[in-house]
Design an enzyme around this catalytic site. Structure first.
Site, mmCIF file in Angstrom:
data_model
loop_
_atom_site.group_PDB
_atom_site.id
_atom_site.type_symbol
_atom_site.label_atom_id
_atom_site.label_comp_id
_atom_site.label_asym_id
_atom_site.label_seq_id
_atom_site.Cartn_x
_atom_site.Cartn_y
_atom_site.Cartn_z
ATOM 1 N N LYS A 70 0.534 4.651 6.660
ATOM 2 C CA LYS A 70 0.061 5.296 5.445
ATOM 3 C C LYS A 70 0.723 6.867 5.394
ATOM 4 O O LYS A 70 1.063 7.308 6.467
ATOM 5 C CB LYS A 70 -1.405 5.449 5.613
ATOM 6 N N SER A 102 0.836 -1.321 -0.059
ATOM 7 C CA SER A 102 0.029 -0.095 0.188
ATOM 8 C C SER A 102 0.799 1.238 -0.038
ATOM 9 O O SER A 102 0.325 2.311 -0.301
ATOM 10 C CB SER A 102 -1.080 0.190 1.004
#
Lengths: 168, 161
Positions: free
Chosen positions: B93, B49
């Site tokens: 993230k 990700s």
């Protein structure tokens, strides 16, 4: 004579502080309860002068954070979703995947994965999931197991779910 | 009589030595815990990700906890957050912003003044705020600032874009 023993005492108190911090982070700590949102469970004296002088102190255990094992009815300490510096104490009413009836409305809400619905025992004066929605389980800091002060109320904090909040 | 007393004495000195050694190990573990929780911790991150910033097969990075405790996390920072969907997972993230100006829904600043929107760098393979909404600041665990493995990627991971 003076300085080495002062340094020694200083190092000993730093070590003691580190050990106390580790124990309070990983195992259990004692916190005081402010406010009336958990009235009758905590801070249940009705005299307002007495109440401001003596908040209840409770034991918060952190073993439950290893696997995030909670059940409905547990009283938990969690960081507020709106202000990460504040911590709140409320009771878990519903766990992920369960449906709950939102008060004062005809909606049923499904608690999303990884969240829980918390409410204070004193519904009249409690800022809880009815205002800020389901709380992420990652915000939970510990589970309250016992009251340790004042002495006349020392005892276990029982798990209990209020009546009539669930669907079938 | 003499035998029992010497045995007792030896037992006492061994017990004292065991206690002292245990205390040293306990103190070391406490220092380790406090450093990892309040100052800086190394972490292994893996997964697609955050490509191309972080590798698929795993990077060891250093993440510091002081900025998150002081609330000094801003757009562009890579952070470790506890996943809102599964609190046992910690994901990495990038913070996109408080206003949510890159995504379609609006974050009302009065109701959720401490929420951040997070998005993974690899927009095709990342479960992030586009799926689970803005994330409360209390879930942000640490800010990533340095990579220490693999050696080719050794160096600071400052704010991109």
């Amino acid at each position: 004579m003076g300085t080495p023993s002062f340094l020694w005492n200083f190092m000993k108190s730093i070590t003691g502080g580190l050990i106390a911090l580790t124990i309070s982070d990983r195992y259990a700590s004692i916190v005081s309860v402010h406010g009336l949102s958990m009235h009758h469970t905590f801070n249940s004296s009705t005299n307002s002068v007495l109440r401001s002088l003596s908040d209840d102190y409770v034991l918060v255990e952190k073993f439950c954070l290893a696997n995030y094992k909670f059940t409905g009815g547990d009283v938990i300490v969690f960081r507020s979703p709106n202000n990460h510096k504040e911590k709140h104490i409320k009771r878990i009413i519903a766990m992920p995947g369960e449906w709950i009836k939102v008060p004062h409305s005809h909606d049923m809400l499904k608690i999303p994965e990884g969240h829980c619905w918390v409410e204070g025992d004193n519904s009249a004066s409690s800022l809880d999931s009815r205002s800020f929605g389901p709380v992420s389980l990652g915000l939970v800091q510990g589970k309250v197991t016992h009251i340790v002060w004042p002495p006349q109320r020392v005892g276990q904090v029982r798990r209990s779910i209020p009546e009539g909040r669930f669907s079938f | 009589m003499m035998g029992v007393r010497t045995i007792l004495g030896q037992w006492r000195s061994t017990a004292k030595e065991v206690w002292d050694r245990t205390l040293i190990v306990a103190k070391f573990l406490c220092v380790l815990h406090v450093t990892n929780t309040y100052i800086c911790t190394p972490t292994l991150v893996y997964g697609p990700s955050m490509l191309p910033t972080l590798n698929l097969t795993g990077d060891v990075i250093l993440a510091e906890r002081i900025s998150t405790r002081l609330g000094k996390v801003g757009p562009g920072d890579i952070v470790l957050v506890r996943s809102p969907e599964n609190p046992r997972k910690t994901v990495s993230k990038r913070v996109m912003g408080m206003e949510g100006d890159r995504v379609t829904f609006l974050v009302d600043p009065k109701k959720s003044d401490r929420c951040r929107t997070i998005v993974g760098d690899n927009v095709y393979a990342s479960r992030d705020s586009r799926h689970f909404g803005p994330v409360p600041c209390g879930l942000i665990q640490a800010k990533v600032f340095f990579r220490i493995w693999p050696p080719e990627g050794f160096g600071s991971l400052r704010q991109g874009e």
